[in-house]
Design a protein around this motif. Sequence first.
Motif, mmCIF file in Angstrom:
data_model
loop_
_atom_site.group_PDB
_atom_site.id
_atom_site.type_symbol
_atom_site.label_atom_id
_atom_site.label_comp_id
_atom_site.label_asym_id
_atom_site.label_seq_id
_atom_site.Cartn_x
_atom_site.Cartn_y
_atom_site.Cartn_z
ATOM 1 N N PRO A 3 0.866 -1.185 -0.123
ATOM 2 C CA PRO A 3 -0.032 -0.090 0.163
ATOM 3 C C PRO A 3 0.843 1.203 0.045
ATOM 4 N N LYS A 4 0.547 2.315 -0.760
ATOM 5 C CA LYS A 4 1.202 3.344 -1.016
ATOM 6 C C LYS A 4 0.353 4.502 -0.119
ATOM 7 N N TYR A 5 -0.875 4.189 0.323
ATOM 8 C CA TYR A 5 -1.715 5.045 0.949
ATOM 9 C C TYR A 5 -2.199 4.403 2.236
ATOM 10 N N ALA A 6 -2.145 5.207 3.306
ATOM 11 C CA ALA A 6 -2.494 4.691 4.487
ATOM 12 C C ALA A 6 -3.580 5.788 5.204
ATOM 13 N N ILE A 7 -4.523 5.175 5.863
ATOM 14 C CA ILE A 7 -5.667 6.067 6.832
ATOM 15 C C ILE A 7 -5.401 5.525 8.048
ATOM 16 N N ILE A 8 -5.178 6.539 8.967
ATOM 17 C CA ILE A 8 -5.039 6.412 10.418
ATOM 18 C C ILE A 8 -6.469 7.123 10.824
ATOM 19 N N GLY A 9 -7.183 6.020 11.627
ATOM 20 C CA GLY A 9 -8.621 6.346 11.891
ATOM 21 C C GLY A 9 -8.361 6.666 13.573
ATOM 22 N N GLY A 10 -8.921 8.116 13.912
ATOM 23 C CA GLY A 10 -9.040 8.375 15.377
ATOM 24 C C GLY A 10 -10.293 7.992 16.093
ATOM 25 N N THR A 11 -10.663 8.834 17.139
ATOM 26 C CA THR A 11 -11.663 8.302 17.858
ATOM 27 C C THR A 11 -12.934 8.257 17.028
ATOM 28 N N GLY A 12 -13.717 7.014 16.956
ATOM 29 C CA GLY A 12 -14.800 6.825 16.200
ATOM 30 C C GLY A 12 -14.754 6.282 14.619
ATOM 31 N N VAL A 13 -13.329 6.230 14.563
ATOM 32 C CA VAL A 13 -13.030 5.509 13.174
ATOM 33 C C VAL A 13 -12.194 4.124 13.505
ATOM 34 N N TYR A 14 -12.765 3.128 13.652
ATOM 35 C CA TYR A 14 -12.028 1.992 13.910
ATOM 36 C C TYR A 14 -11.936 1.142 13.105
ATOM 37 N N GLU A 15 -12.821 1.068 11.921
ATOM 38 C CA GLU A 15 -12.534 -0.091 10.650
ATOM 39 C C GLU A 15 -12.216 0.659 9.237
ATOM 40 N N PRO A 16 -11.690 -0.009 8.448
ATOM 41 C CA PRO A 16 -11.361 0.649 7.289
ATOM 42 C C PRO A 16 -12.557 0.798 6.391
ATOM 43 N N GLY A 17 -13.716 0.136 6.564
ATOM 44 C CA GLY A 17 -14.829 0.388 5.477
ATOM 45 C C GLY A 17 -14.891 -0.629 4.448
ATOM 46 N N LEU A 35 -0.385 -2.807 14.541
ATOM 47 C CA LEU A 35 -1.363 -3.504 13.590
ATOM 48 C C LEU A 35 -1.926 -2.832 12.595
ATOM 49 N N ALA A 36 -1.962 -3.110 11.314
ATOM 50 C CA ALA A 36 -2.557 -2.566 10.424
ATOM 51 C C ALA A 36 -3.526 -3.505 9.628
ATOM 52 N N THR A 37 -4.581 -2.966 8.956
ATOM 53 C CA THR A 37 -5.356 -3.761 7.859
ATOM 54 C C THR A 37 -4.984 -3.354 6.531
ATOM 55 N N ILE A 38 -4.694 -4.371 5.777
ATOM 56 C CA ILE A 38 -4.391 -3.937 4.335
ATOM 57 C C ILE A 38 -5.494 -4.448 3.324
ATOM 58 N N GLY A 39 -6.186 -3.750 2.570
ATOM 59 C CA GLY A 39 -6.842 -4.223 1.585
ATOM 60 C C GLY A 39 -6.970 -3.385 0.282
ATOM 61 N N LEU A 40 -7.979 -3.674 -0.677
ATOM 62 C CA LEU A 40 -7.810 -2.969 -1.953
ATOM 63 C C LEU A 40 -9.151 -2.135 -1.834
ATOM 64 N N TYR A 41 -9.024 -0.934 -2.410
ATOM 65 C CA TYR A 41 -10.359 -0.142 -2.651
ATOM 66 C C TYR A 41 -10.199 0.449 -4.032
ATOM 67 N N GLY A 42 -11.071 -0.061 -5.007
ATOM 68 C CA GLY A 42 -11.153 0.515 -6.540
ATOM 69 C C GLY A 42 -9.642 0.058 -7.198
ATOM 70 N N GLY A 43 -9.044 -1.025 -6.543
ATOM 71 C CA GLY A 43 -7.840 -1.663 -7.078
ATOM 72 C C GLY A 43 -6.756 -0.994 -6.629
ATOM 73 N N GLN A 44 -6.927 -0.092 -5.752
ATOM 74 C CA GLN A 44 -5.604 0.398 -4.885
ATOM 75 C C GLN A 44 -5.436 -0.168 -3.638
ATOM 76 N N VAL A 46 -4.677 -0.163 0.254
ATOM 77 C CA VAL A 46 -4.642 0.829 1.061
ATOM 78 C C VAL A 46 -4.558 0.267 2.519
ATOM 79 N N ALA A 47 -3.737 0.746 3.222
ATOM 80 C CA ALA A 47 -3.425 0.228 4.703
ATOM 81 C C ALA A 47 -4.256 1.209 5.791
ATOM 82 N N PHE A 48 -5.079 0.575 6.923
ATOM 83 C CA PHE A 48 -5.685 1.290 7.551
ATOM 84 C C PHE A 48 -5.024 0.890 9.018
ATOM 85 N N MET A 49 -5.041 1.921 9.926
ATOM 86 C CA MET A 49 -4.475 1.617 11.213
ATOM 87 C C MET A 49 -5.559 2.604 12.261
ATOM 88 N N ALA A 50 -6.080 1.810 13.226
ATOM 89 C CA ALA A 50 -6.714 2.350 13.930
ATOM 90 C C ALA A 50 -5.552 3.164 15.337
#
Length: 266
Positions: A3-17, A35-44, A46-50
């Motif tokens: 993943p070249k992109y990451a989302i860091i979720g703060g309070t209330g944002v605990y899942e990547p969607g 701990l990070a969650t890695i998945g695909l969105y629109g073929g891209q 993405v890493a998500f971290m709570a």
Amino acid sequence: MQPKYAIIGGTGVYEPGAVEDARDVEVHTPYGDALATIGLYGGQAVAFMARHGKHHATPPHKVNYRANIYALKELGVEQVLATAAVGSLQPGLKPGDLVLVDDVIDMSKSRVGTFFEHDSVVHVDMSDPYCNRLRRNLKHTANRLDYSIHAGGVYVSTEGPRFETKAEIRMFQALGGSVVGMTSMPEVALAKEAELCYATVCMVTNYAAGLTTNALTHQEVVDAMRHNVEKIRALFYEFIQSDSDERTCDCKRAVGGQTPLRREEQ
């Protein structure tokens, strides 16, 4: 899947969607595990971290910011989009508003705010703590989605976990603060040292102490974020899908390649 992109979720944002093929990855760093969650969105990819953990078990002053940023760099991330629940310091910033902050005042006390502790002296430039390119493109994305967003603002980052006193809020206002929260520092500074592009979209959940007669509770903050989390996710994923992936900013040269992270040493 790097993943070249990451989302860091703060309070209330605990899942990547709505990501596909999501898998949890534990990254071992010199500062602890992250701990990070890695998945695909629109073929891209993405890493998500709570930021506070999936069950919001880690208070802001105990978040392992160094492990989190180090882990994202190790995974190959180059651009980080962060969320933050904040209190408003200004009457014009109302609960429910989105704020794309462009500066920060660090009022934290006990957090280690650098990767450069041993064998090197590095002073990272924080003239523009939040990536101007990311901020500009996020604003364009918000416009396309017909989202109202405040472009610019000063994030006052406090120690927590307590909320601020009325006297502190008056001081932050006098210093030019726009919103107040507990997590932007040292996260943004560490991202800069790691030569990552980093931007924060704040969700105003409440007016700060003294701007309202109501006593603030953590549940009020969580509830306000819950109502708006899909809006922030949509903004981030639309940006990721439409981004050119070209880093024309100076973030990738923030410390002249002196970053101590292993990925840069290989």
